[in-house]
Write a protein that holds these residues in place. Structure first.
Motif, PDB file in Angstrom:
ATOM      1  N   ASN A  84      44.507  83.098 100.464  1.00 45.73           N
ATOM      2  CA  ASN A  84      45.882  82.991  99.964  1.00 45.73           C
ATOM      3  C   ASN A  84      46.091  81.795  99.042  1.00 45.73           C
ATOM      4  O   ASN A  84      46.966  81.826  98.186  1.00 45.73           O
ATOM      5  CB  ASN A  84      46.936  83.138 101.067  1.00 45.73           C
ATOM      6  CG  ASN A  84      46.909  82.048 102.113  1.00 45.73           C
ATOM      7  OD1 ASN A  84      46.777  80.878 101.804  1.00 45.73           O
ATOM      8  ND2 ASN A  84      47.055  82.447 103.375  1.00 45.73           N
ATOM      9  N   TYR A  85      45.271  80.755  99.141  1.00 45.17           N
ATOM     10  CA  TYR A  85      45.324  79.698  98.114  1.00 45.17           C
ATOM     11  C   TYR A  85      45.137  80.351  96.746  1.00 45.17           C
ATOM     12  O   TYR A  85      45.813  80.027  95.780  1.00 45.17           O
ATOM     13  CB  TYR A  85      44.212  78.663  98.312  1.00 45.17           C
ATOM     14  CG  TYR A  85      44.360  77.740  99.508  1.00 45.17           C
ATOM     15  CD1 TYR A  85      45.577  77.587 100.160  1.00 45.17           C
ATOM     16  CD2 TYR A  85      43.273  77.007  99.965  1.00 45.17           C
ATOM     17  CE1 TYR A  85      45.698  76.742 101.244  1.00 45.17           C
ATOM     18  CE2 TYR A  85      43.383  76.151 101.046  1.00 45.17           C
ATOM     19  CZ  TYR A  85      44.591  76.018 101.697  1.00 45.17           C
ATOM     20  OH  TYR A  85      44.691  75.174 102.762  1.00 45.17           O
ATOM     21  N   GLY A  86      44.194  81.277  96.679  1.00 46.95           N
ATOM     22  CA  GLY A  86      43.930  81.978  95.414  1.00 46.95           C
ATOM     23  C   GLY A  86      45.109  82.843  95.003  1.00 46.95           C
ATOM     24  O   GLY A  86      45.492  82.869  93.834  1.00 46.95           O
ATOM     25  N   MET A  94      43.200  81.893  87.687  1.00 49.24           N
ATOM     26  CA  MET A  94      42.467  80.702  88.114  1.00 49.24           C
ATOM     27  C   MET A  94      42.245  80.689  89.626  1.00 49.24           C
ATOM     28  O   MET A  94      41.443  79.921  90.148  1.00 49.24           O
ATOM     29  CB  MET A  94      43.236  79.439  87.702  1.00 49.24           C
ATOM     30  CG  MET A  94      43.325  79.248  86.205  1.00 49.24           C
ATOM     31  SD  MET A  94      41.755  78.728  85.478  1.00 49.24           S
ATOM     32  CE  MET A  94      41.845  76.963  85.740  1.00 49.24           C
ATOM     33  N   GLY A  95      42.978  81.542  90.329  1.00 51.66           N
ATOM     34  CA  GLY A  95      42.839  81.612  91.792  1.00 51.66           C
ATOM     35  C   GLY A  95      41.415  81.921  92.227  1.00 51.66           C
ATOM     36  O   GLY A  95      40.996  81.549  93.316  1.00 51.66           O
ATOM     37  N   SER A 163      52.653  77.088  91.566  1.00 49.20           N
ATOM     38  CA  SER A 163      52.013  77.651  92.763  1.00 49.20           C
ATOM     39  C   SER A 163      52.917  77.475  93.977  1.00 49.20           C
ATOM     40  O   SER A 163      53.089  78.389  94.778  1.00 49.20           O
ATOM     41  CB  SER A 163      50.675  76.965  93.051  1.00 49.20           C
ATOM     42  OG  SER A 163      49.869  76.935  91.917  1.00 49.20           O
ATOM     43  N   CYS A 164      53.482  76.278  94.093  1.00 45.62           N
ATOM     44  CA  CYS A 164      54.343  76.014  95.256  1.00 45.62           C
ATOM     45  C   CYS A 164      55.576  76.914  95.224  1.00 45.62           C
ATOM     46  O   CYS A 164      56.040  77.372  96.265  1.00 45.62           O
ATOM     47  CB  CYS A 164      54.767  74.551  95.302  1.00 45.62           C
ATOM     48  SG  CYS A 164      53.438  73.485  95.847  1.00 45.62           S
ATOM     49  N   TYR A 340      43.301  73.886  92.176  1.00 47.14           N
ATOM     50  CA  TYR A 340      42.384  74.982  92.540  1.00 47.14           C
ATOM     51  C   TYR A 340      41.391  74.555  93.606  1.00 47.14           C
ATOM     52  O   TYR A 340      40.268  75.044  93.667  1.00 47.14           O
ATOM     53  CB  TYR A 340      41.661  75.487  91.275  1.00 47.14           C
ATOM     54  CG  TYR A 340      42.640  75.714  90.160  1.00 47.14           C
ATOM     55  CD1 TYR A 340      43.607  76.709  90.281  1.00 47.14           C
ATOM     56  CD2 TYR A 340      42.655  74.892  89.048  1.00 47.14           C
ATOM     57  CE1 TYR A 340      44.569  76.892  89.300  1.00 47.14           C
ATOM     58  CE2 TYR A 340      43.612  75.067  88.058  1.00 47.14           C
ATOM     59  CZ  TYR A 340      44.581  76.062  88.195  1.00 47.14           C
ATOM     60  OH  TYR A 340      45.535  76.226  87.232  1.00 47.14           O
ATOM     61  N   GLY A 341      41.802  73.627  94.424  1.00 42.35           N
ATOM     62  CA  GLY A 341      40.909  73.150  95.486  1.00 42.35           C
ATOM     63  C   GLY A 341      41.715  72.777  96.715  1.00 42.35           C
ATOM     64  O   GLY A 341      42.908  73.062  96.827  1.00 42.35           O
TER      65      GLY A 341
END
Ligand SMILES: Cc1cc2nc3c(=O)[nH]c(=O)nc-3n(C[C@H](O)[C@H](O)[C@H](O)COP(=O)(O)OP(=O)(O)OC[C@H]3O[C@@H](n4cnc5c(N)ncnc54)[C@H](O)[C@@H]3O)c2cc1C
Ligand code: SF4
Ligand code: SF4
Lengths: 381, 462
Positions: A84-86, A94-95, A163-164, A340-341
């Motif tokens: 889900n970060y992606g 970029m995910g 993203s947030c 991305y980390g």
């Protein structure tokens, strides 16, 4: 709504836990779970970001493998978090970088450091290996530095913010102006104190092994506050430079220096401690796919601090050029990898903990539930 | 398996709570102790692994417990569930000694859950283990290793040598170990279907075992065969109705089905057979195992409608759902006509009144052969859900008789000088029938401490 192997597994795991509930005392995940009967992708994304991967519920689980239920809550959550970060990353494509994070971050750092070294060596020519009157600004002029890092910084800020916002929306939080700030305060407090690394009653979590221990909580605090102090050092430096026309270098009793030294030490002790714990830790509860994401982030943090402190000591020597290139290369890589980390975990966890504070105080599930009328209307309007 | 020595001061068989505690107490008293656990390490701890809480006596708030739970109240609770089938002297001693259980465990690293006010919390009578019984086991095993207790896994006791009531040595496969004193803490025989069949007949084939597959009663059988005095009946056990799809063994707590009092229960003939609303579910929970065991093929089905959704603990397996009773009957393999008639008759018999699941609301049916006396609402709002039920055996009560010092009694009336028993293997002394949530672990805790202490004293000649 998204349905993948990871969301399905997390939902399966949570359904079993919901019928068992032995772990309800350990952390927010279980208390949030208890407010629900079903688990869709939004819900499990929320629960995954509440999980601190402390391992308690794995070591204490009566259904852990080899039991046929083969329950491993922290692994399911860790693998889902990576997914889900992606999903929430901006820009979306970029995910993909989350999948092989460790690899590309390492490559990036090598490239960036080399580029720095080549370019500055080119620019400074024979002076690359000599001391400079105005220390590192003699190697790379201040405006070049400010321009480069300013531009990267702005991109990072934009990517993280967008993203947030994506995550915020999925968590069904209202417009920030309509939040109840007492509840938000509770969420922030739980995030800052790492409440859910306390095992549930203050004896610590099951990390690196099943024995309760506060070690991870302490090292994480060193890392976090180390980072914040370094951030404060840069900010005060910028203010002094532009606001008061006081350019670096600063004396030892100046705000940038004090923040920087303390922060730097924190960022060495914390990540080293966390890395040591990680090496010792049982790999099973960590899940399978985190290919180096945590490690690359910790190493970058630690190296930025170490090279920063090194630069402070060596800035008046002939090694200033090469040290500066390494330091800037590491810091730039850290910056570029932030959206991305592993860095993003802090934001998503904070948002999830705010939701949790709201949910527990209202005794009502929010995430993953059908949107209320007003919310739908706002969207439609 | 190879032990470090051929002879120990104290040998303990069984690595659940009772055995571990006995081993720890004996080692703390200075004895050289070896603990034999029949299961592999990943399954260590028997049924203790599946437990959630224990029930300690306390006067005033104690650690994680609120209020007071005194001997009089505790004794009354025990008397009610056992209907007098208990040894009063042993029982009262157990209740009194349970007052130290929580702090004894806490001092050895076991964590309890502070009151949360959560769904299941009974903060006054029961102390909840943080994370469940496996956390307790992890902590006690760590403590045992720190004390230098030699622990062996995959170490099933297969034979035992007793001369004139005195323990001499035992066998684990072809390995022979002797000791001055022996503690038997190897659980009941609930995982031994053959033995269950002796008591229940062939229907036992259809029972599900909620706990460890390793409690096969091997040691209990050996002790009885060597002249130990038996206590309890072979068919006395704690049996509940659990989801029919639960694993044969080790399904643990999550397979319970919590909505019986909200709906109706029918057997394979699609007929109701017992008052689902007799009393609150936790109180009636333990009788449904026997009720289902008496039905054809040991199967039953709970049927609820949409109204009841979300009003009970979420079950681990999804319900079978359908938009009509007819369709539901087909899906779960019942005769559709009969089921429709059963539900229609039930619905027609429901009396008016206000539904309230938190009290005995008196909302009942009238005129049925089997009436429902509380929470009777018509089953008429689709979609309908069904859960299948089977008898789930928690643990058996047949065991060896012991004294207040946990010393094992022989059938000829003598006392074994050096065999002590603790936990499920002797729980029948206190719990002749029925069940009181948390008392299993309480018995294991109290008798574990006594057995360990007495065994060490005997072994060290004190
Ligand atoms: C699902 C479930 C939930 C329960 N919940 C609760 C609860 O919340 N509170 C409560 O008080 N009670 C509860 N109980 C009952 C409780 O589990 C028992 O009362 C308690 O665990 C008994 O402890 P013990 O040490 O005597 O037996 P166990 O914990 O079962 O340990 C017996 C051990 O002996 C070993 N063994 C068996 N045969 C041999 C042999 N021949 N040689 C060597 N080792 C052998 C087994 O491997 C096992 O580890 C529950 C039971 C179940 C099944
Ligand atoms: S992790 Fe295991 S013991 Fe904990 S609540 Fe889930 S199923 Fe129960
Ligand atoms: S690993 Fe720790 S934080 Fe994550 S769900 Fe389990 S107990 Fe909670």
């Amino acid at each position: 709504m998204r349905s993948t192997d990871k969301t399905t597994e997390a939902a399966r795991v949570m359904s079993i836990c919901n019928a068992c509930r032995y772990c309800e005392g350990h952390c927010a995940v279980f208390q949030a779970m208890e407010l629900r009967l079903e688990f869709n992708a939004d819900t499990v994304d929320y629960l995954a970001n509440l999980c601190h991967n402390c391992g308690a519920c794995y070591h204490n689980c009566q259904y852990a493998p080899p039991h046929e239920f083969a329950l491993n809550v922290p692994a399911a959550m860790a693998e889902l978090r990576q997914e889900n970060y992606g999903v929430y990353a901006w820009p979306g494509f970029m995910g993909k970088l989350f999948v092989n994070n460790g690899l590309w971050v390492s490559l990036l750092s090598i490239i960036v450091i080399t580029l720095f070294a080549i370019t500055t060596a080119q620019l400074t020519g024979n002076d690359f290996f000599s001391a400079h009157a105005n220390a590192f600004y003699g190697v790379i002029p201040h405006n070049v530095l400010a321009g480069l890092f300013g531009a990267v910084g702005l991109f990072v800020l934009l990517a993280l913010t967008l993203s947030c916002i994506k995550f915020w929306r999925a968590m069904q939080l209202p417009n920030p102006l309509r939040l109840n700030y007492r509840q938000v305060g509770q969420g922030i407090k739980n995030a800052l104190t790492l409440k859910y690394l306390d095992g549930g009653n203050g004896q610590g979590c099951s990390y690196p092994d099943e024995t309760p221990s506060m070690a991870r909580r302490w090292f994480h605090q060193f890392t976090f506050w180390g980072f914040m102090l370094c951030f404060a050092a840069t900010s005060t430096g910028t203010i002094l430079h532009y606001g008061f026309d006081l350019p670096a270098p600063y004396g030892f009793v100046s705000l940038p220096k004090l923040f920087g030294i303390l922060g730097g030490l924190g960022l060495i002790i914390g990540p080293l401690g966390l890395l040591a714990l990680k090496i010792k830790a049982d790999p099973t509860p960590k899940g399978k796919t985190n290919k180096g994401m945590d490690v690359s982030f910790l190493v970058l943090l630690m190296l930025s601090a170490a090279t920063g402190l090194g630069l402070m000591l060596l800035r008046d020597t002939s090694l200033v050029g090469i040290t500066l290139c390494i330091h800037l290369g590491v810091v730039l890589t850290l910056f570029l990898s932030m959206p991305y980390g592993k860095f993003v975990h802090g934001f998503y966890r904070l948002i999830a903990l705010v939701v949790f504070a709201v949910e527990t105080q209202d005794h009502k599930a929010i995430v993953g539930t059908p949107k209320t009328d007003t919310q739908t209307k706002i969207k439609a309007a | 398996m190879k032990t470090l020595h051929d002879h120990y001061d104290v040998l303990v068989a069984g690595g659940g709570q009772a055995g571990l505690i006995a081993a720890i107490v004996a080692a703390e008293k200075g004895a050289k102790v070896c603990l034999l656990e029949g299961a592999p390490r990943t399954y260590r701890g028997g049924n203790t692994r599946h437990t959630r809480n224990l029930r300690p006596l306390h006067i005033g708030p104690l650690s994680v417990l609120s209020g007071t739970y005194d001997e009089a109240e505790y004794w009354e609770d025990l008397l009610r569930v056992t209907k007098g089938k208990t040894n009063e002297k042993l029982a009262r001693m157990t209740l009194r000694k349970s007052a130290e259980a929580v702090s004894w465990l806490e001092q050895r690293g076991v964590q309890f859950q502070p009151p949360l006010g959560g769904t299941l919390h009974l903060g006054r009578t029961n102390a909840f283990f943080m994370g469940g019984g496996k956390q307790l086991l992890n902590a006690l095993y760590r403590h045992a290793e720190k004390l230098g207790i030699e622990v062996h896994y995959d170490a099933m006791v297969t034979a035992i040598e007793i001369e004139n009531g005195t323990f001499k040595r035992l066998h684990v496969g072809d390995h022979v170990i002797s000791a001055n004193a022996f503690v038997a803490a190897a659980g009941g025989f609930e995982a031994n279907v053959e033995w269950l069949k002796e008591a229940w007949g062939d229907i036992a084939e259809n029972f599900l075992i909620r706990g460890t597959p390793y409690n096969r009663g091997g040691l209990l059988r050996l002790l009885l065969d060597h002249g130990a005095q038996q206590i309890g009946e072979p068919n006395q056990c704690h049996a509940v109705a659990i989801d029919g799809r639960a694993p044969k063994f080790d399904g643990g707590i999550c397979t319970r089905v919590d909505c019986v009092s909200l709906g109706v229960v029918v057997n394979e003939n699609a007929e109701r057979f017992y008052d689902e609303g007799e009393d609150f579910w936790p109180k009636r929970y333990a009788i449904w195992g026997r009720l289902v065991a008496d039905q054809p093929n040991q199967v039953a089905h709970v049927i609820i409608d949409q109204k009841s959704k979300g009003g009970f603990m979420p079950p681990v397996f999804p319900a079978t759902t359908a938009n009509s009773i007819d369709e539901l009957a087909r899906k779960i393999g019942l005769d559709a006509d009969i089921l429709q008639k059963t539900i229609a008759d039930f619905n027609a018999a429901v009396q008016p009144g206000a539904f309230d699941h938190t009290t005995l609301d008196g909302l009942c049916t009238n005129g049925l052969a089997v009436n429902k006396t509380n929470w009777a609402r018509p089953i008429d709002q689709p979609p309908y859900s069904a859960y299948s039920l089977r008898p789930g055996i928690t643990f058996t009560y047949l065991g060896v008789e012991v004294t207040e010092k946990a010393a094992m009694k022989m059938a000829d009336g003598s006392l074994s000088p050096n065999i002590f028993a603790a936990g499920e293997i002797m729980a029948g002394n206190v719990l002749g029938q029925g069940y009181l949530a948390g008392i299993g672990m309480t018995i294991g805790n109290v008798f574990g401490r006594i057995a360990g202490s007495e065994a060490a004293d005997y072994a060290l000649n004190r």
